[in-house]
Design a protein around this motif. Structure first.
Motif, PDB file in Angstrom:
ATOM      1  N   UNK A 237      -7.738   0.848   2.719  1.00 57.77           N
ATOM      2  CA  UNK A 237      -6.444   1.206   2.534  1.00 57.77           C
ATOM      3  C   UNK A 237      -5.329   0.240   2.953  1.00 57.77           C
ATOM      4  N   UNK A 238      -4.451  -0.235   1.919  1.00 59.19           N
ATOM      5  CA  UNK A 238      -3.591  -1.422   2.071  1.00 59.19           C
ATOM      6  C   UNK A 238      -2.147  -0.632   2.425  1.00 59.19           C
ATOM      7  N   UNK A 245       8.343  -1.210   1.511  1.00 59.08           N
ATOM      8  CA  UNK A 245       7.096  -0.404   0.980  1.00 59.08           C
ATOM      9  C   UNK A 245       6.142  -0.018   2.083  1.00 59.08           C
ATOM     10  N   UNK A 246       6.764  -0.089   3.351  1.00 60.37           N
ATOM     11  CA  UNK A 246       5.950   0.158   4.844  1.00 60.37           C
ATOM     12  C   UNK A 246       5.524   1.644   4.781  1.00 60.37           C
ATOM     13  N   UNK A 291       1.936   0.493  -1.193  1.00 64.78           N
ATOM     14  CA  UNK A 291       3.073  -0.290  -1.532  1.00 64.78           C
ATOM     15  C   UNK A 291       3.750   0.086  -2.711  1.00 64.78           C
ATOM     16  N   UNK A 292       3.686  -0.741  -3.571  1.00 63.55           N
ATOM     17  CA  UNK A 292       4.171  -0.338  -4.870  1.00 63.55           C
ATOM     18  C   UNK A 292       3.364   0.132  -5.898  1.00 63.55           C
ATOM     19  N   UNK A 293       3.549   1.201  -6.284  1.00 58.51           N
ATOM     20  CA  UNK A 293       2.674   2.159  -7.271  1.00 58.51           C
ATOM     21  C   UNK A 293       2.452   1.343  -8.647  1.00 58.51           C
ATOM     22  N   UNK A 294       3.230   0.424  -8.892  1.00 57.41           N
ATOM     23  CA  UNK A 294       3.123  -0.155 -10.335  1.00 57.41           C
ATOM     24  C   UNK A 294       2.121  -1.266 -10.327  1.00 57.41           C
ATOM     25  N   UNK A 295       1.784  -1.703  -9.145  1.00 57.11           N
ATOM     26  CA  UNK A 295       0.698  -2.547  -8.760  1.00 57.11           C
ATOM     27  C   UNK A 295      -0.506  -1.925  -9.386  1.00 57.11           C
ATOM     28  N   UNK A 307      -5.907   1.854  -6.183  1.00 56.17           N
ATOM     29  CA  UNK A 307      -5.268   3.201  -6.524  1.00 56.17           C
ATOM     30  C   UNK A 307      -3.792   3.314  -5.863  1.00 56.17           C
ATOM     31  N   UNK A 308      -2.859   3.802  -6.641  1.00 60.22           N
ATOM     32  CA  UNK A 308      -1.682   4.065  -5.960  1.00 60.22           C
ATOM     33  C   UNK A 308      -1.467   5.442  -5.317  1.00 60.22           C
ATOM     34  N   UNK A 309      -0.412   5.869  -4.649  1.00 58.59           N
ATOM     35  CA  UNK A 309      -0.162   6.911  -4.055  1.00 58.59           C
ATOM     36  C   UNK A 309      -0.539   8.140  -5.088  1.00 58.59           C
TER      37      UNK A 309
END
Length: 343
Positions: A237-238, A245-246, A291-295, A307-309
């Motif tokens: 989990x990053x 983005x914190x 952090x960034x969902x687009x990653x 995975x993103x949020x």
């Protein structure tokens, strides 16, 4: 290039604050203009400028924390405007406007948009001044046109790559969206978040692109990644280290839910989430980054699920026996940490 930085805004800041050293960050596409501005500032005011060499992808990607480290007096964040003028303790937002006209591409769009009578308009920072004239042109052609209301962070009709909260509330009141500007990044996001037909109006090439195919590809990849992660027993989990983005609270919530359901979690903190950064962690079977969902949604180079949020929410739902639904259809894919905002 038709993009120009708001120099008058920079001059006003310098004359009011009288800094000796300023820290500047800007997206890659504006580096040439930014360097020219830095030279002008030095010539006009004798002020030294330091240009951040790190990436700059949005309003979440400021250098406010670095001002004191570099003994600067303030920071200028170039090219990403919002409904606020300052963020953090030291950072001033400076707009960059694209002078390109949309008249020709609107004429092209009239034919493409003909099956849709109710059109929602949206765009990103550089083209906000074009919303009204494009709206008037489309209305003159018989379309009913809506522009989303602004809010505490975003201006009227504005979208970010992760925040569609001006457009999302009116998605049931329009038949399709028109995204002004050559940015598949923003157009695909709008299509995914609203679930509506979305067309990108490119004023440079005079082209109108239906974003359905690109959006469907991203959606399928996102769903597939969730189901691949469902089999994982060890997760990373990053938490992102960029200032906007914190999402430590979300990281903790996701960690707790995974551990409650028998998964092992390794918590990580990374500034730039890349395949190279993740490669050494071979024991981890799947990652979740807050952090960034687009990653995650646009990232095609990872060798394991990242995975993103929104995807993490879907994963937790599946683990706990619930239906995830259309998890990308939401007004925001991340809650930017703009508690830093001053004005």
């Amino acid at each position: 290039m038709t993009v120009r930085i708001d120099e008058s805004r920079v001059f006003e800041i310098i004359e009011a604050e009288k800094p000796k050293v300023i820290l500047v960050n800007a997206p890659g596409g504006l580096l040439r203009q930014t360097k020219e501005l830095m030279a002008l500032v030095k010539e006009k005011y004798g002020v030294q400028s330091i240009l951040s060499g790190d990436s700059c992808f949005g309003i979440c990607d400021t250098v406010d924390d670095d001002v004191e480290k570099l003994q600067a007096d303030l920071a200028l964040h170039i090219g990403h405007n919002a409904a606020v003028t300052e963020v953090g303790e030291h950072t001033y937002l400076v707009d960059a406007v694209d002078d390109v006209e949309f008249g020709d591409v609107v004429e092209t769009a009239v034919k493409v948009l003909a099956p849709y009578k109710r059109i929602g308009l949206a765009t990103f920072s550089q083209h906000l001044q074009q919303l009204r004239p494009v709206k008037e042109r489309l209305e003159a052609k018989g379309f009913q046109v809506r522009v989303g209301k602004g809010n505490n962070l975003m201006l009227e009709g504005q979208v970010f790559g992760c925040d569609f909260s001006t457009a999302f509330p009116m998605r049931d009141e329009v038949d399709a969206f028109a995204m002004l500007g050559e940015s598949e990044f923003h157009a695909v996001g709008l299509a995914l978040a609203t679930g509506k037909p979305t067309f990108m109006l490119d004023p440079y090439m005079n082209e109108v692109t239906d974003m359905q195919e690109a959006a469907d590809e991203r959606r399928k990849r996102s769903v597939l990644a969730v189901y691949k992660a469902l089999d994982a027993r060890v997760f990373g989990v990053i938490t992102g280290l960029k200032e906007g983005q914190k999402m430590l609270g979300r990281s903790r919530w996701i960690t707790k839910r995974l551990e409650m359901n028998g998964r092992k979690v390794v918590q990580l903190a990374i500034r730039d989430v890349t395949s190279e950064r993740l490669a050494p962690h071979r024991e981890i079977e799947a990652f979740i980054q807050t952090a960034c969902p687009r990653i995650s949604i646009d990232g095609f180079t990872f060798d394991r699920p990242v995975l993103s949020i929104p995807q993490a929410d879907a994963l937790v739902a599946l683990i706990e026996g619930r239906e995830p639904g259309e998890f990308l259809e939401r007004s925001k894919w991340i809650e930017l940490t703009v508690g830093l905002i001053k004005k």
